[in-house]
Design an enzyme around this catalytic site. Structure first.
Site, PDB file in Angstrom:
ATOM      1  N   ASN A  77     -15.890  31.226 -26.406  1.00  0.00           N
ATOM      2  CA  ASN A  77     -15.256  32.283 -25.622  1.00  0.00           C
ATOM      3  C   ASN A  77     -16.240  33.287 -25.035  1.00  0.00           C
ATOM      4  O   ASN A  77     -15.974  33.873 -23.990  1.00  0.00           O
ATOM      5  CB  ASN A  77     -14.242  33.031 -26.509  1.00  0.00           C
ATOM      6  CG  ASN A  77     -13.674  34.257 -25.812  1.00  0.00           C
ATOM      7  OD1 ASN A  77     -12.933  34.135 -24.850  1.00  0.00           O
ATOM      8  ND2 ASN A  77     -14.045  35.440 -26.284  1.00  0.00           N
ATOM      9  N   LYS A 110     -18.431  29.255 -14.582  1.00  0.00           N
ATOM     10  CA  LYS A 110     -17.180  28.833 -15.227  1.00  0.00           C
ATOM     11  C   LYS A 110     -16.777  27.433 -14.787  1.00  0.00           C
ATOM     12  O   LYS A 110     -16.115  26.703 -15.536  1.00  0.00           O
ATOM     13  CB  LYS A 110     -16.070  29.858 -14.938  1.00  0.00           C
ATOM     14  CG  LYS A 110     -16.268  31.191 -15.678  1.00  0.00           C
ATOM     15  CD  LYS A 110     -16.289  30.982 -17.191  1.00  0.00           C
ATOM     16  CE  LYS A 110     -16.299  32.268 -17.978  1.00  0.00           C
ATOM     17  NZ  LYS A 110     -16.322  32.057 -19.445  1.00  0.00           N
ATOM     18  N   SER A 167     -12.229  29.979 -16.654  1.00  0.00           N
ATOM     19  CA  SER A 167     -11.512  30.990 -15.884  1.00  0.00           C
ATOM     20  C   SER A 167     -10.881  30.334 -14.667  1.00  0.00           C
ATOM     21  O   SER A 167     -11.401  29.331 -14.150  1.00  0.00           O
ATOM     22  CB  SER A 167     -12.476  32.088 -15.421  1.00  0.00           C
ATOM     23  OG  SER A 167     -11.883  32.882 -14.409  1.00  0.00           O
ATOM     24  N   ILE A 218      -6.148  38.772 -16.981  1.00  0.00           N
ATOM     25  CA  ILE A 218      -5.766  39.098 -18.363  1.00  0.00           C
ATOM     26  C   ILE A 218      -6.096  40.558 -18.661  1.00  0.00           C
ATOM     27  O   ILE A 218      -7.148  41.068 -18.272  1.00  0.00           O
ATOM     28  CB  ILE A 218      -6.505  38.172 -19.366  1.00  0.00           C
ATOM     29  CG1 ILE A 218      -6.256  36.692 -19.025  1.00  0.00           C
ATOM     30  CG2 ILE A 218      -6.071  38.478 -20.801  1.00  0.00           C
ATOM     31  CD1 ILE A 218      -4.820  36.235 -19.067  1.00  0.00           C
ATOM     32  N   ALA A 275     -19.378  29.788 -10.413  1.00  0.00           N
ATOM     33  CA  ALA A 275     -20.255  28.624 -10.619  1.00  0.00           C
ATOM     34  C   ALA A 275     -20.446  28.358 -12.118  1.00  0.00           C
ATOM     35  O   ALA A 275     -20.419  27.205 -12.567  1.00  0.00           O
ATOM     36  CB  ALA A 275     -21.608  28.854  -9.955  1.00  0.00           C
ATOM     37  N   TYR A 284     -20.270  33.938 -11.048  1.00  0.00           N
ATOM     38  CA  TYR A 284     -19.324  33.773 -12.157  1.00  0.00           C
ATOM     39  C   TYR A 284     -18.546  32.472 -12.017  1.00  0.00           C
ATOM     40  O   TYR A 284     -18.389  31.713 -12.977  1.00  0.00           O
ATOM     41  CB  TYR A 284     -18.371  34.976 -12.181  1.00  0.00           C
ATOM     42  CG  TYR A 284     -17.362  34.952 -13.306  1.00  0.00           C
ATOM     43  CD1 TYR A 284     -17.757  35.110 -14.632  1.00  0.00           C
ATOM     44  CD2 TYR A 284     -15.999  34.776 -13.044  1.00  0.00           C
ATOM     45  CE1 TYR A 284     -16.831  35.091 -15.657  1.00  0.00           C
ATOM     46  CE2 TYR A 284     -15.064  34.765 -14.064  1.00  0.00           C
ATOM     47  CZ  TYR A 284     -15.483  34.919 -15.370  1.00  0.00           C
ATOM     48  OH  TYR A 284     -14.560  34.908 -16.398  1.00  0.00           O
TER      49      TYR A 284
END
Lengths: 263, 81
Positions: A106, A175, A158, A204, A173, A171
């Protein structure tokens, strides 16, 4: 920190979906990771928590799991981008528990930048935390799981990794890389009885969201068919499912947890 | 059964080789059947046999039976006992 347990539980679900399972949740002192750790503890798991650098908060979280759920819990302070630290966690898990049943990858960072403003340090740091760290966690975890020919690994990616978003090229790329890792690892580890899946959360309600300007937040909420931001618990419940025997024939899958979000 | 016998048994089990073969000639990517997939099974078999955990560097480095002896000895296994 040594395993410990307190005698009384304040919450006892009828079904202990992870009873006695040894679980490791990276980046688990806040947000989705913390919600997952609590749910795992509630379902009877031994929970190994992790924080990048906040030892005090980590200790508080460990104590909370022990007192609220009578869970066996320990914590490792280790930066996901530091390979030696990651490997050290697994050496300690082997020493203390001899096995690992569930890994939730995570820990991650999200730093926005439009294409023209992307710096090399931003790329390096994002790749190190969001890709290299999860990869080595997965490598080490799968080696422990191989010994028992069973295990479940859940990568927290994500919706940005699957759909992309302006201002989040780096980000997205990283994920997206996590999704490739999920699918490849699932194929390689299936014969060893290890399942690998990913979740792709949408918007979220975490600390990251609290920093979003009001107009941006309203714009994002308008694109969610269910009309609200998700709660960390919404994601944690899907992670629990994937970690449990309810998902015993599920591997290589990517499950969106986004309330019908449109990007 | 000595530690050395148990190490040999792990190789036999993981690689499907004859128990009475010449272990000193076994080599990764040379011995038939000792490919990357079998290698990970072999590592798991040795780890379970001796209740140890290889550092990743040693997983990559274990390219022969001789090297395996060296690594498990380094990890505290007495092959003569």
């Amino acid at each position: 920190m040594q395993p410990d347990a307190s005698p009384e539980k304040d919450t006892a679900p009828e079904t202990q979906m992870l009873d006695g399972k040894i679980t490791f949740v990276t980046g688990s002192t806040r947000g989705i990771g913390w919600a997952t750790a609590q749910l795992f503890a509630q379902h009877g798991a031994v929970v190994i928590l992790n924080s990048r650098a906040n030892q005090q908060l980590l200790d508080e979280r460990v104590a909370e799991l022990r007192s609220r759920f009578a869970a066996t819990a320990i914590g490792f302070c280790a930066d996901a981008s530091e390979t030696a630290a990651v490997k050290g966690c697994y050496a300690e898990i082997f020493k203390q528990f001899k096995r690992l049943d569930v890994l939730v990858n995570n820990a991650g960072i999200m730093q926005d930048s439009v294409l023209g403003m992307i710096s090399e340090p931003l790329v390096d740091r994002s790749l190190a935390v969001n890709v290299k760290g999860p990869l080595f966690h997965l490598q080490e975890a799968s080696r422990l799981m191989t010994r028992n020919k069973s295990g479940a690994i859940i990568n927290v990616s994500s919706i940005i990794g699957s759909a992309g978003k302006e201002g989040q090229a780096v980000y997205s790329a990283t994920k997206a890389a996590l999704l490739g890792l999920t699918k490849s690892a699932a194929k390689e580890l299936a014969p060893k009885g290890i399942r690998v899946n990913a979740v792709t959360p949408g918007l979220i309600q975490t600390e990251l969201l609290r920093d979003l300007p009001e107009d941006k937040l309203a714009e994002a909420l308008a694109g969610i068919r269910m009309g609200r931001a998700g709660q960390p618990e919404d994601v944690a419940k899907v992670i629990l499912f994937l970690a449990s025997d309810l998902a015993s024939y599920v591997t290589g899958q990517v499950i969106g947890v986004d309330g019908g979000m449109i990007l | 059964m000595t530690g050395l016998d148990r190490l040999k048994a792990a190789f036999v089990q993981a690689l499907g080789i004859p128990a009475d073969g010449d272990f000193d000639t076994l080599a990764y990517a040379v011995t038939p059947g000792w490919d990357s997939v079998a290698h990970m099974n072999l590592v798991a078999e040795i780890e379970n046999t001796f209740d140890i955990m290889f550092p990743t560097e040693d997983v990559i480095d274990m390219s022969s039976f001789a090297k395996a002896k060296e690594i498990v000895t380094k990890l505290g296994v007495d092959l003569s006992a």
